[in-house]
Design a protein around this motif. Sequence first.
Motif, PDB file in Angstrom:
ATOM      1  N   TYR A  26      -2.441  -0.342  -8.824  1.00 50.46           N
ATOM      2  CA  TYR A  26      -2.257  -1.255  -7.692  1.00 50.46           C
ATOM      3  C   TYR A  26      -2.039  -2.675  -8.198  1.00 50.46           C
ATOM      4  N   ASP A  45      -2.837  -5.009  -3.704  1.00 50.03           N
ATOM      5  CA  ASP A  45      -2.826  -4.026  -2.610  1.00 50.03           C
ATOM      6  C   ASP A  45      -1.515  -3.266  -2.454  1.00 50.03           C
ATOM      7  N   MET A  54       0.702  -0.200  -3.968  1.00 52.98           N
ATOM      8  CA  MET A  54       0.566   0.942  -4.847  1.00 52.98           C
ATOM      9  C   MET A  54       1.827   1.147  -5.663  1.00 52.98           C
TER      10      MET A  54
END
Length: 148
Positions: free
Chosen positions: A110, A113, A115
């Motif tokens: 990550y 935030d 991915m």
Amino acid sequence: MMRSIYLILLIFCSFYSFSQKQNKDWINLIDITNYKVYKKTNKLNKIFLEEIETERKDIANSNGKFSKGCTGRGKHIRLNWIAIDENKHQIISMSYGGRAYYTKYYIIDYEIDKMNLRLIRVLSSNRELSFKQVLNSINANKYEWENE
């Protein structure tokens, strides 16, 4: 004006390049003692499931009913294991049955935030490897990035 545009493009490209190579940086520094290994689908996050276009209910737990072939009872996708460290890095092993039985290894990290999902192919004759076997293959550089 053109210099400003070039500078902005250079910064953007550098940032994009860095974010895409994040997996390559930490994957070669994996310490097995920093990971916990789970064998239940409840550890698979929703974003990952959306990325692979699969619902949790369609995936068997590691000891659940799993059909390696085209016919037979059980689900055609099985979570073998998921290893997660304190930085939310994840390595996921999933087997797929059907016409051609195979196992995929997903690498997740990550950044703010967001991915990053990558897929590696471990160069091995075994169809399913344990977390330790996958790490040994990575450390021996016996893997390839699938989606570059």
